[in-house]
Enzyme design. Structure first.
Site, PDB file in Angstrom:
ATOM      1  N   TYR A  83       8.396  -0.692  13.142  1.00 36.27           N
ATOM      2  CA  TYR A  83       9.613  -0.151  12.530  1.00 36.27           C
ATOM      3  C   TYR A  83      10.295   0.882  13.419  1.00 36.27           C
ATOM      4  CZ  TYR A  83       7.435  -2.097   8.310  1.00 36.27           C
ATOM      5  OH  TYR A  83       6.834  -2.924   7.389  1.00 36.27           O
TER       6      TYR A  83
ATOM      7  N   TYR B  96       9.769  -5.067  -2.016  1.00 34.47           N
ATOM      8  CA  TYR B  96       9.156  -5.203  -0.696  1.00 34.47           C
ATOM      9  C   TYR B  96       7.837  -5.943  -0.879  1.00 34.47           C
ATOM     10  CZ  TYR B  96       6.901  -4.399   3.724  1.00 34.47           C
ATOM     11  OH  TYR B  96       6.261  -4.611   4.922  1.00 34.47           O
TER      12      TYR B  96
ATOM     13  N   LYS C 154      -4.095  -3.426   1.115  1.00 32.81           N
ATOM     14  CA  LYS C 154      -4.184  -2.007   1.459  1.00 32.81           C
ATOM     15  C   LYS C 154      -5.513  -1.324   1.118  1.00 32.81           C
ATOM     16  CE  LYS C 154       0.607  -0.929   2.213  1.00 32.81           C
ATOM     17  NZ  LYS C 154       1.656  -1.843   1.723  1.00 32.81           N
TER      18      LYS C 154
ATOM     19  N   ASP D 129       2.252  -8.396  -7.261  1.00 34.09           N
ATOM     20  CA  ASP D 129       1.903  -7.929  -5.926  1.00 34.09           C
ATOM     21  C   ASP D 129       1.424  -6.491  -6.072  1.00 34.09           C
ATOM     22  OD1 ASP D 129       1.760  -6.880  -3.403  1.00 34.09           O
ATOM     23  OD2 ASP D 129       3.755  -7.529  -2.761  1.00 34.09           O
TER      24      ASP D 129
END
Ligand SMILES: *Cc1c(COP(=O)(O)O)cnc(C)c1O
Length: 400
Positions: free
Chosen positions: A6, A133, A251, A224
């Site tokens: 990013y 996202y 994660k 999600d």
């Protein structure tokens, strides 16, 4: 040369070099001691260098680090899938492992699309949320809705023909089902908390209505929970409140030790692939799926979560955060949002946050605001005084 994420490499500020880490602390090459207020992109829930996770990985390493799941299996992956099946709510029992959250989202979407293909249905429209996202791979970008991340692939109405985005409002949800109900294969959401889209929080009643509409219209509901899973919203999983058909975890799955993720299907989805027809098989298989070190870390991480009464720890974090942020405001601030182990200060103008990263570092805190969002998602093992230091630093920025 390392190509960093990013970032425009030409103007990138030099990254901070980490020498060692322990608990919530990162120790830099320059001798700084920083509290990691964002848990290395929200995954290091037990802190760094945890002796028990270290040991679990070392023990497994003495046996083997990795074997493929193509035709082979092993105890850590069997134990982890059994643990998840028992631990997760309802009949979310069927675990497909992969190496990252984005890939696990791809797998979930593939499951939903092929579930319909396998039963001879031509449903192929995906319902998703505005500001969603779901990762950086191509289909994850399409169900995502964030020009700030994927501007180079933006203006993608053309490419996104198969995806409909709605706001988190019940009326919009009902309209979408009214209009597209018979064409929808699935509805994918980040439940309760939309992370990278700006730490946006919404009410569980939206998800309850979504569950009902999905049932009435024969549409699969996908959560999600790559970011929200393992306690971040104050719930173990949002799936404990409303049961999806497919759940995606990533994660914090391995306590932030090793990249790994899992797509968990319920009985109905599993049955949709169960057949004598080889074309009904799920054709996916990441090289490192079910990696033995990752599974050993995940098993230990879940054990620590249960044994350490983490939901109580997260309740405490939320309580302290609410206490410290109570009544705090400034002309520059649009809104302060708190949910479980997440606090977000949204400002009106992204310029307001220019320089905050450095300011926080000087006060012993690692922060990484993005766009208009200053936030903290601390490791759950943080001490009260450390959490107060993080929150004081956030507040001090607006009183400088
Ligand atoms: C981070 C994230 C992903 C992507 O996970 P990676 O491991 O970075 O590929 C997907 N969905 C959500 C909600 C996330 O926060």
């Amino acid at each position: 040369m390392i190509w960093y994420p990013y970032a425009q490499m030409k103007t990138l500020e030099p990254p901070i070099k980490i020498r060692s880490a322990r608990g919530v602390h990162l120790y830099t090459e320059d001798g700084l001691d920083l509290i990691d207020s964002i848990s290395s992109w929200w995954c290091v829930i037990h802190g760094y260098n945890h002796p028990e996770i270290n040991q679990a990985i070392t023990e497994q390493l003495g046996k083997f680090a990795h074997v493929m799941l193509g035709g082979l299996t092993h105890e850590p992956v069997q134990k982890l899938s059994e643990k998840l099946a028992a631990w997760l709510p309802g009949d979310l029992d069927y675990c497909f492992f992969s190496d990252s959250g984005s890939v696990a989202v791809e797998v979930a979407l593939k499951m939903a699309q092929q579930f319909n293909f396998n039963r001879g249905s031509d449903r192929n429209v995906i319902l998703a949320l505005e500001h969603a996202y779901h990762g950086d791979t191509f289909k994850a970008m399409e169900v995502g809705d964030d020009e700030d991340y994927h501007f180079a692939f933006g203006n993608a109405n053309e490419k996104k023909r198969g995806v409909v985005h709605i706001p988190t409002e019940i009326s919009a949800l009902e309209d979408a089902f009214e209009r597209y109900g018979r064409q929808l294969s699935c509805f994918i959401v980040e439940p309760l908390l939309q992370g990278a889209g700006g730490m946006r929080m919404y009410h569980v009643s939206f998800l309850e209505r979504a569950r009902t509409l999905c049932d009435e219209n024969d549409v699969l509901l996908i959560f999600d929970e790559v970011a929200t899973g393992f306690g971040r919203t104050g719930n173990r999983f949002v799936a404990d409140l409303v049961l999806p058909d497919i759940l995606v975890l990533g994660k914090a799955l391995t306590g932030g030790y090793i990249g790994h993720a899992v797509t968990v299907a319920n009985q109905r989805v599993w049955d949709g692939f169960w057949s004598d027809d080889p074309t009904h098989a799920l054709m996916h298989g990441p090289t490192f799926m079910g990696n033995a070190l990752a599974c050993a870390a995940a098993l230990k991480s879940i054990e620590l979560f249960e044994r350490g009464n983490y939901l109580e720890k997260i309740r405490r974090i939320e309580e302290i955060t609410k206490r410290e942020m109570s009544g705090f405001t400034s002309l520059e601030i649009k809104e302060v949002r708190i949910m479980g182990g997440c606090v977000c200060v949204e400002v009106h103008d992204s310029q307001t946050l220019q320089g905050f990263r450095r300011f926080a570092m000087e006060r012993g805190v690692l922060s990484r605001p993005f766009l208009k969002y200053m936030y903290a998602m601390v490791p759950y093992i943080i001490e009260e005084r450390e959490l107060v230091q993080v929150l004081e630093t956030m507040k001090a920025w607006f009183c400088r």
